[in-house]
Design a protein around this motif. Structure first.
Motif, PDB file in Angstrom:
ATOM      1  N   ILE A 198       0.858  -1.188   0.000  1.00  0.00           N
ATOM      2  CA  ILE A 198       0.000   0.000   0.000  1.00  0.00           C
ATOM      3  C   ILE A 198       0.890   1.233   0.000  1.00  0.00           C
ATOM      4  O   ILE A 198       1.766   1.378   0.847  1.00  0.00           O
ATOM      5  N   GLU A 199       0.646   2.102  -0.978  1.00  0.00           N
ATOM      6  CA  GLU A 199       1.543   3.253  -1.106  1.00  0.00           C
ATOM      7  C   GLU A 199       1.098   4.447  -0.268  1.00  0.00           C
ATOM      8  O   GLU A 199       1.908   5.223   0.200  1.00  0.00           O
ATOM      9  N   PHE A 230      -2.173   3.071   4.954  1.00  0.00           N
ATOM     10  CA  PHE A 230      -1.359   1.995   5.518  1.00  0.00           C
ATOM     11  C   PHE A 230      -1.422   2.027   7.045  1.00  0.00           C
ATOM     12  O   PHE A 230      -1.649   1.016   7.693  1.00  0.00           O
ATOM     13  N   GLN A 231      -1.267   3.241   7.580  1.00  0.00           N
ATOM     14  CA  GLN A 231      -1.303   3.389   9.037  1.00  0.00           C
ATOM     15  C   GLN A 231      -2.656   2.990   9.585  1.00  0.00           C
ATOM     16  O   GLN A 231      -2.752   2.307  10.602  1.00  0.00           O
ATOM     17  N   ALA A 232      -3.715   3.426   8.873  1.00  0.00           N
ATOM     18  CA  ALA A 232      -5.065   3.138   9.323  1.00  0.00           C
ATOM     19  C   ALA A 232      -5.275   1.628   9.392  1.00  0.00           C
ATOM     20  O   ALA A 232      -5.788   1.111  10.387  1.00  0.00           O
ATOM     21  N   ILE A 233      -4.815   0.941   8.335  1.00  0.00           N
ATOM     22  CA  ILE A 233      -5.031  -0.498   8.296  1.00  0.00           C
ATOM     23  C   ILE A 233      -4.197  -1.215   9.356  1.00  0.00           C
ATOM     24  O   ILE A 233      -4.673  -2.121  10.030  1.00  0.00           O
ATOM     25  N   THR A 234      -2.952  -0.752   9.528  1.00  0.00           N
ATOM     26  CA  THR A 234      -2.110  -1.442  10.514  1.00  0.00           C
ATOM     27  C   THR A 234      -2.586  -1.176  11.933  1.00  0.00           C
ATOM     28  O   THR A 234      -2.275  -1.945  12.844  1.00  0.00           O
ATOM     29  N   SER A 235      -3.361  -0.108  12.139  1.00  0.00           N
ATOM     30  CA  SER A 235      -3.828   0.178  13.500  1.00  0.00           C
ATOM     31  C   SER A 235      -5.040  -0.683  13.869  1.00  0.00           C
ATOM     32  O   SER A 235      -5.475  -0.681  15.012  1.00  0.00           O
ATOM     33  N   LEU A 236      -5.568  -1.413  12.891  1.00  0.00           N
ATOM     34  CA  LEU A 236      -6.752  -2.254  13.165  1.00  0.00           C
ATOM     35  C   LEU A 236      -6.369  -3.468  14.024  1.00  0.00           C
ATOM     36  O   LEU A 236      -5.199  -3.822  14.113  1.00  0.00           O
ATOM     37  N   ALA A 237      -7.387  -4.076  14.622  1.00  0.00           N
ATOM     38  CA  ALA A 237      -7.141  -5.292  15.399  1.00  0.00           C
ATOM     39  C   ALA A 237      -6.722  -6.408  14.440  1.00  0.00           C
ATOM     40  O   ALA A 237      -7.046  -6.362  13.249  1.00  0.00           O
ATOM     41  N   GLU A 238      -5.980  -7.371  14.953  1.00  0.00           N
ATOM     42  CA  GLU A 238      -5.418  -8.448  14.123  1.00  0.00           C
ATOM     43  C   GLU A 238      -6.498  -9.154  13.304  1.00  0.00           C
ATOM     44  O   GLU A 238      -6.344  -9.375  12.102  1.00  0.00           O
ATOM     45  N   ARG A 239      -7.634  -9.452  13.959  1.00  0.00           N
ATOM     46  CA  ARG A 239      -8.721 -10.164  13.296  1.00  0.00           C
ATOM     47  C   ARG A 239      -9.293  -9.331  12.138  1.00  0.00           C
ATOM     48  O   ARG A 239      -9.491  -9.818  11.027  1.00  0.00           O
ATOM     49  N   THR A 262     -17.379  -7.917  10.919  1.00  0.00           N
ATOM     50  CA  THR A 262     -15.996  -7.509  11.204  1.00  0.00           C
ATOM     51  C   THR A 262     -15.463  -6.636  10.076  1.00  0.00           C
ATOM     52  O   THR A 262     -14.852  -5.594  10.308  1.00  0.00           O
ATOM     53  N   TYR A 263     -15.753  -7.074   8.835  1.00  0.00           N
ATOM     54  CA  TYR A 263     -15.279  -6.329   7.666  1.00  0.00           C
ATOM     55  C   TYR A 263     -15.844  -4.921   7.652  1.00  0.00           C
ATOM     56  O   TYR A 263     -15.107  -3.936   7.530  1.00  0.00           O
ATOM     57  N   TYR A 264     -17.163  -4.800   7.829  1.00  0.00           N
ATOM     58  CA  TYR A 264     -17.774  -3.472   7.745  1.00  0.00           C
ATOM     59  C   TYR A 264     -17.364  -2.582   8.914  1.00  0.00           C
ATOM     60  O   TYR A 264     -17.183  -1.373   8.741  1.00  0.00           O
ATOM     61  N   ASN A 265     -17.182  -3.197  10.070  1.00  0.00           N
ATOM     62  CA  ASN A 265     -16.679  -2.413  11.206  1.00  0.00           C
ATOM     63  C   ASN A 265     -15.284  -1.868  10.924  1.00  0.00           C
ATOM     64  O   ASN A 265     -14.974  -0.720  11.244  1.00  0.00           O
ATOM     65  N   ALA A 266     -14.442  -2.732  10.335  1.00  0.00           N
ATOM     66  CA  ALA A 266     -13.070  -2.329  10.015  1.00  0.00           C
ATOM     67  C   ALA A 266     -13.073  -1.189   9.004  1.00  0.00           C
ATOM     68  O   ALA A 266     -12.352  -0.195   9.154  1.00  0.00           O
ATOM     69  N   VAL A 267     -13.912  -1.315   7.972  1.00  0.00           N
ATOM     70  CA  VAL A 267     -13.991  -0.264   6.945  1.00  0.00           C
ATOM     71  C   VAL A 267     -14.448   1.042   7.588  1.00  0.00           C
ATOM     72  O   VAL A 267     -13.909   2.121   7.292  1.00  0.00           O
ATOM     73  N   LYS A 268     -15.400   0.920   8.493  1.00  0.00           N
ATOM     74  CA  LYS A 268     -15.909   2.106   9.177  1.00  0.00           C
ATOM     75  C   LYS A 268     -14.788   2.783   9.963  1.00  0.00           C
ATOM     76  O   LYS A 268     -14.624   4.004   9.943  1.00  0.00           O
ATOM     77  N   LYS A 269     -13.993   1.946  10.615  1.00  0.00           N
ATOM     78  CA  LYS A 269     -12.898   2.463  11.441  1.00  0.00           C
ATOM     79  C   LYS A 269     -11.859   3.175  10.563  1.00  0.00           C
ATOM     80  O   LYS A 269     -11.399   4.278  10.877  1.00  0.00           O
ATOM     81  N   ILE A 270     -11.514   2.544   9.430  1.00  0.00           N
ATOM     82  CA  ILE A 270     -10.537   3.145   8.514  1.00  0.00           C
ATOM     83  C   ILE A 270     -11.057   4.495   8.030  1.00  0.00           C
ATOM     84  O   ILE A 270     -10.333   5.493   8.011  1.00  0.00           O
ATOM     85  N   ARG A 271     -12.331   4.500   7.683  1.00  0.00           N
ATOM     86  CA  ARG A 271     -12.941   5.728   7.187  1.00  0.00           C
ATOM     87  C   ARG A 271     -12.848   6.829   8.234  1.00  0.00           C
ATOM     88  O   ARG A 271     -12.534   7.975   7.925  1.00  0.00           O
ATOM     89  N   LYS A 272     -13.079   6.441   9.465  1.00  0.00           N
ATOM     90  CA  LYS A 272     -13.037   7.401  10.572  1.00  0.00           C
ATOM     91  C   LYS A 272     -11.611   7.946  10.731  1.00  0.00           C
ATOM     92  O   LYS A 272     -11.385   9.142  10.890  1.00  0.00           O
ATOM     93  N   ILE A 273     -10.610   7.036  10.656  1.00  0.00           N
ATOM     94  CA  ILE A 273      -9.210   7.449  10.820  1.00  0.00           C
ATOM     95  C   ILE A 273      -8.802   8.397   9.705  1.00  0.00           C
ATOM     96  O   ILE A 273      -8.142   9.408   9.930  1.00  0.00           O
TER      97      ILE A 273
END
Lengths: 147, 75
Positions: free
Chosen positions: A81-82, A87-96, A128-139
């Motif tokens: 990811i460039e 990249f930071q947003a995704i790496t800050s997510l929970a492992e799952r 889990t997927y939609y929660n993660a997307v929501k979180k990334i969007r928020k970040i």
């Protein structure tokens, strides 16, 4: 006599200059070599494994094979990811969440398959997927359509 | 003009004399600036800088009356 003297001086000076030029060349080439050596090392370190698009695709195939053995190589894929923020947003997510995101986006798996691989119900994987997307969007601070 | 005189003037920061000496040694510098069959402009510039240093640092006293010193030693 005077003529001979000045010739001798010139010869000495020529020898002196020649030696200095040789030394300069030696130092210059040494420096250039060491710079080149370090540069290549640096580039090799930075390079994404696999040079061209084809190599990348082959690698992705290899990795998706691994998935069926229950291994998710998310780190390598995420490294591609460039966008630094993303990249930071995704790496800050929970492992799952990270695993589900990687499986859904990079491997294009269905929620059913993701559920099987990660070991959760289809519905839970979807949530889990939609929660993660929501979180990334928020970040990233974007609106729904902006991301 | 004798070489000795040009060198003396170059050591006195006479630009024309400096250029004259650099011109004199240009073939030598060009010869050594060829690396792997290619002329390296950067290396050539390094040589010009080295030449200027040589002009200023060359121990003239040691060689200027070298023959006299040699004669003295032979005595």
């Amino acid at each position: 006599m005077e003529r001979k003297n000045t010739d001798e001086l010139k010869n000495h000076f020529s020898a002196y200059v020649k030696q200095a030029v040789k030394n300069t060349k030696g130092h210059y080439l040494d420096k250039k070599c060491s710079v080149e050596r370090n540069e290549t090392n640096y580039e090799e370190e930075l390079a994404v494994p696999g040079q061209g698009m084809e190599d990348l695709l082959r690698e992705m195939d290899l990795l998706s094979d691994k998935i069926f053995h229950g291994v998710v190589e998310s780190r390598l894929l995420l490294d591609q990811i460039e966008d630094y923020q993303l990249f930071q947003a995704i790496t800050s997510l929970a492992e799952r969440q990270k695993e589900v995101i990687v499986l859904r986006i990079f491997y294009e798996k269905s929620f059913r398959e993701i559920g099987l691989i990660v070991g959760m119900a289809e519905k839970k994987a979807e949530n889990t997927y939609y929660n993660a997307v929501k979180k990334i969007r928020k970040i990233l601070g974007g609106v729904k359509d902006g991301v | 003009m004798e070489f000795k005189e040009i060198l003396q003037r170059a050591r006195g920061y006479d630009r024309k004399a400096m250029m004259e000496i650099i011109e004199m040694y240009r073939p030598l510098m060009v010869k050594y600036a060829v690396v792997n069959g290619r002329f390296d402009e950067d290396l050539y510039q390094e040589f010009v800088y080295t030449m200027l240093q040589c002009i200023l640092k060359f121990p003239v006293e040691k060689y200027a009356d070298g023959s006299q010193l040699g004669a003295a030693l032979r005595k």
